[in-house]
Design a protein around this motif. Structure first.
Motif, mmCIF file in Angstrom:
data_model
loop_
_atom_site.group_PDB
_atom_site.id
_atom_site.type_symbol
_atom_site.label_atom_id
_atom_site.label_comp_id
_atom_site.label_asym_id
_atom_site.label_seq_id
_atom_site.Cartn_x
_atom_site.Cartn_y
_atom_site.Cartn_z
ATOM 1 N N GLY A 37 0.778 -1.225 0.000
ATOM 2 C CA GLY A 37 0.000 0.000 0.000
ATOM 3 C C GLY A 37 0.808 1.273 0.000
ATOM 4 O O GLY A 37 0.244 2.368 0.148
ATOM 5 N N TYR A 38 2.134 1.163 -0.162
ATOM 6 C CA TYR A 38 3.024 2.322 -0.235
ATOM 7 C C TYR A 38 4.053 2.079 -1.336
ATOM 8 O O TYR A 38 4.343 0.930 -1.688
ATOM 9 C CB TYR A 38 3.768 2.551 1.093
ATOM 10 C CG TYR A 38 2.884 3.082 2.190
ATOM 11 C CD1 TYR A 38 2.770 4.450 2.426
ATOM 12 C CD2 TYR A 38 2.150 2.213 2.985
ATOM 13 C CE1 TYR A 38 1.950 4.944 3.434
ATOM 14 C CE2 TYR A 38 1.320 2.696 3.989
ATOM 15 C CZ TYR A 38 1.226 4.056 4.202
ATOM 16 O OH TYR A 38 0.398 4.544 5.186
ATOM 17 N N TYR A 69 4.416 -1.370 -7.842
ATOM 18 C CA TYR A 69 4.356 -0.084 -7.141
ATOM 19 C C TYR A 69 5.225 0.942 -7.859
ATOM 20 O O TYR A 69 6.206 0.592 -8.518
ATOM 21 C CB TYR A 69 4.825 -0.238 -5.689
ATOM 22 C CG TYR A 69 3.865 -0.997 -4.815
ATOM 23 C CD1 TYR A 69 2.796 -0.358 -4.199
ATOM 24 C CD2 TYR A 69 4.020 -2.358 -4.598
ATOM 25 C CE1 TYR A 69 1.914 -1.049 -3.393
ATOM 26 C CE2 TYR A 69 3.147 -3.068 -3.794
ATOM 27 C CZ TYR A 69 2.091 -2.408 -3.199
ATOM 28 O OH TYR A 69 1.205 -3.103 -2.405
ATOM 29 N N TRP A 151 -9.177 -8.994 5.367
ATOM 30 C CA TRP A 151 -8.588 -9.201 4.041
ATOM 31 C C TRP A 151 -9.436 -10.151 3.210
ATOM 32 O O TRP A 151 -9.589 -9.964 2.001
ATOM 33 C CB TRP A 151 -7.160 -9.717 4.145
ATOM 34 C CG TRP A 151 -6.178 -8.845 4.856
ATOM 35 C CD1 TRP A 151 -4.996 -9.260 5.415
ATOM 36 C CD2 TRP A 151 -6.237 -7.423 5.100
ATOM 37 N NE1 TRP A 151 -4.337 -8.204 6.000
ATOM 38 C CE2 TRP A 151 -5.070 -7.070 5.817
ATOM 39 C CE3 TRP A 151 -7.161 -6.429 4.814
ATOM 40 C CZ2 TRP A 151 -4.808 -5.760 6.222
ATOM 41 C CZ3 TRP A 151 -6.916 -5.110 5.233
ATOM 42 C CH2 TRP A 151 -5.754 -4.803 5.915
ATOM 43 N N PRO A 159 -6.519 -4.149 -7.495
ATOM 44 C CA PRO A 159 -5.919 -3.503 -6.322
ATOM 45 C C PRO A 159 -6.984 -2.858 -5.445
ATOM 46 O O PRO A 159 -8.066 -2.503 -5.902
ATOM 47 C CB PRO A 159 -4.992 -2.450 -6.938
ATOM 48 C CG PRO A 159 -5.599 -2.154 -8.272
ATOM 49 C CD PRO A 159 -6.238 -3.434 -8.741
ATOM 50 N N GLU A 161 -7.622 0.079 -2.267
ATOM 51 C CA GLU A 161 -7.103 1.189 -1.475
ATOM 52 C C GLU A 161 -7.880 1.240 -0.172
ATOM 53 O O GLU A 161 -9.109 1.368 -0.173
ATOM 54 C CB GLU A 161 -7.235 2.512 -2.225
ATOM 55 C CG GLU A 161 -6.526 3.649 -1.500
ATOM 56 C CD GLU A 161 -6.181 4.814 -2.409
ATOM 57 O OE1 GLU A 161 -5.719 5.833 -1.895
ATOM 58 O OE2 GLU A 161 -6.371 4.680 -3.635
ATOM 59 N N LEU A 162 -7.168 1.106 0.942
ATOM 60 C CA LEU A 162 -7.832 1.102 2.242
ATOM 61 C C LEU A 162 -8.435 2.468 2.537
ATOM 62 O O LEU A 162 -7.802 3.495 2.273
ATOM 63 C CB LEU A 162 -6.833 0.742 3.342
ATOM 64 C CG LEU A 162 -6.175 -0.642 3.286
ATOM 65 C CD1 LEU A 162 -5.230 -0.806 4.466
ATOM 66 C CD2 LEU A 162 -7.218 -1.745 3.278
ATOM 67 N N ARG A 167 -6.916 2.777 7.493
ATOM 68 C CA ARG A 167 -5.460 2.912 7.423
ATOM 69 C C ARG A 167 -4.918 3.521 8.715
ATOM 70 O O ARG A 167 -3.929 3.054 9.276
ATOM 71 C CB ARG A 167 -5.088 3.781 6.208
ATOM 72 C CG ARG A 167 -3.594 3.959 5.986
ATOM 73 C CD ARG A 167 -3.344 4.834 4.766
ATOM 74 N NE ARG A 167 -3.840 4.183 3.569
ATOM 75 C CZ ARG A 167 -3.167 3.259 2.896
ATOM 76 N NH1 ARG A 167 -1.965 2.897 3.304
ATOM 77 N NH2 ARG A 167 -3.678 2.714 1.814
ATOM 78 N N VAL A 190 1.191 6.709 -0.659
ATOM 79 C CA VAL A 190 0.170 5.661 -0.592
ATOM 80 C C VAL A 190 -0.242 5.220 -1.995
ATOM 81 O O VAL A 190 -0.413 6.045 -2.897
ATOM 82 C CB VAL A 190 -1.066 6.152 0.191
ATOM 83 C CG1 VAL A 190 -2.245 5.193 0.017
ATOM 84 C CG2 VAL A 190 -0.732 6.305 1.663
ATOM 85 N N GLU A 191 -0.392 3.914 -2.182
ATOM 86 C CA GLU A 191 -0.890 3.350 -3.428
ATOM 87 C C GLU A 191 -1.849 2.204 -3.118
ATOM 88 O O GLU A 191 -1.805 1.644 -2.017
ATOM 89 C CB GLU A 191 0.268 2.816 -4.290
ATOM 90 C CG GLU A 191 1.200 3.891 -4.812
ATOM 91 C CD GLU A 191 2.134 3.372 -5.899
ATOM 92 O OE1 GLU A 191 1.894 2.242 -6.394
ATOM 93 O OE2 GLU A 191 3.073 4.091 -6.245
ATOM 94 N N PRO A 192 -2.706 1.843 -4.056
ATOM 95 C CA PRO A 192 -3.550 0.665 -3.847
ATOM 96 C C PRO A 192 -2.697 -0.572 -3.622
ATOM 97 O O PRO A 192 -1.571 -0.678 -4.111
ATOM 98 C CB PRO A 192 -4.343 0.565 -5.155
ATOM 99 C CG PRO A 192 -4.320 1.941 -5.715
ATOM 100 C CD PRO A 192 -2.995 2.522 -5.329
ATOM 101 N N VAL A 193 -3.245 -1.515 -2.875
ATOM 102 C CA VAL A 193 -2.515 -2.738 -2.549
ATOM 103 C C VAL A 193 -3.215 -3.930 -3.180
ATOM 104 O O VAL A 193 -4.455 -3.968 -3.270
ATOM 105 C CB VAL A 193 -2.404 -2.917 -1.016
ATOM 106 C CG1 VAL A 193 -3.782 -3.029 -0.386
ATOM 107 C CG2 VAL A 193 -1.560 -4.130 -0.663
#
Length: 288
Positions: A37-38, A69, A151, A159, A161-162, A167, A190-193
């Protein structure tokens, strides 16, 4: 301090990241691996930057974007595992070593969360470039049931994104441990996980940890934060985690009070980073 964008061609794919310009003669290379997520900017949040501190201390740091990422290429769905990511990043560090390793004792990996799981995978591979040690934090061997259930409740493809509230609750400790402006500044990285990553970290990783860790033959530094919302936290869990590294020449552990999962952004981040760089220095000195 000055950072530069990095782009590496590796096995027909691209790995990107950030690097510092600090470069004391004879110092080891430091490679940082972020969590889920980063992107690589996780280690370069204003006021809490590992890259800035390392440059001041004379260390060259490469904060790499893991596959999927930043500008790094995404692995195909059937290859998007920690092991496959470790293989690609192993090759990327090898390329960095070929270009920047002359006159240096070796490489130390600093890592957070899923990046730490992948660092263990890399170390277990016994890479051809000289790995001197691994520093791990934000990872454990048992997740709380509510995290595993969360989860599994996520969409099964694409992906994710929380939400910012989730978060904040999972990744940061009580308000007394972290400044609001640091949490806000960290949002830039931050990025989608991938939901696949989140499921592997709570299922495949705990199942394979003992076998992987037993293959790690370099020193290990391990830190788990008191208020880590993603892992079961206790002195016994820290001791159990350290005990998996049966082939490591030494293992240094710490249960860090007054901090949460994203320890790098908390008020105690400087203490963490100083200990990490001290570990880097010790690994390099012992190797020499």
């Amino acid at each position: 301090m000055t950072t530069k964008q990095l782009e590496l061609p590796v096995h027909g794919r691209t790995i990107t990241g950030l690097t510092t310009t600090g470069d004391a003669p004879g110092s080891p290379l430091v490679v940082a691996l972020h969590g889920g997520g980063y992107n690589s900017g996780y280690f370069h949040v204003a006021g809490h930057s590992l890259l800035d501190l390392a440059e001041t201390a004379g260390f060259r740091v490469f904060s790499l974007d893991r596959p999927g990422y930043g500008g790094s290429d995404t692995l195909p769905d059937d290859e998007a595992t920690f092991g496959a990511s470790a293989g690609l990043l192993d090759a990327a560090v090898g390329a960095l070593w070929t270009e920047h390793g002359a006159g240096r004792p070796g490489v130390v990996l600093l890592s957070h969360s899923i990046g730490s799981a992948i660092a263990v995978h890399i170390a277990a591979r016994r890479p051809r470039w000289p790995l001197l040690g691994i520093s791990l934090h934000g990872v454990g061997d048992q997740s709380p049931e509510h995290v595993v259930n969360a989860w599994h409740a996520m969409p099964t493809s694409g992906p994710v994104e929380l939400p910012s509230e989730q978060r904040r609750a999972l990744l940061y400790g009580p308000e007394s441990t972290v400044d609001a402006d640091a949490v806000e500044a960290a949002k830039a990285s931050v990025e989608p996980v991938s939901i696949g990553e989140m499921l592997e970290i709570v299922e495949g990783w705990p199942a394979n940890l003992a076998k992987l860790a037993a293959e790690v033959a370099v020193p290990v530094q391990y830190t788990l934060a008191e208020h880590d919302g993603l892992w079961n936290v206790s002195e016994s869990r820290v001791a159990a985690f350290a005990g998996y590294f049966t082939a490591a020449p030494w293992v240094e552990t710490r249960l860090q009070p007054s901090a949460g999962h994203n320890l790098d952004h908390h008020r105690l981040s400087l203490a963490l980073h100083l200990r990490q760089l001290a570990f880097v220095s010790e690994c390099a000195t012992r190797a020499s």
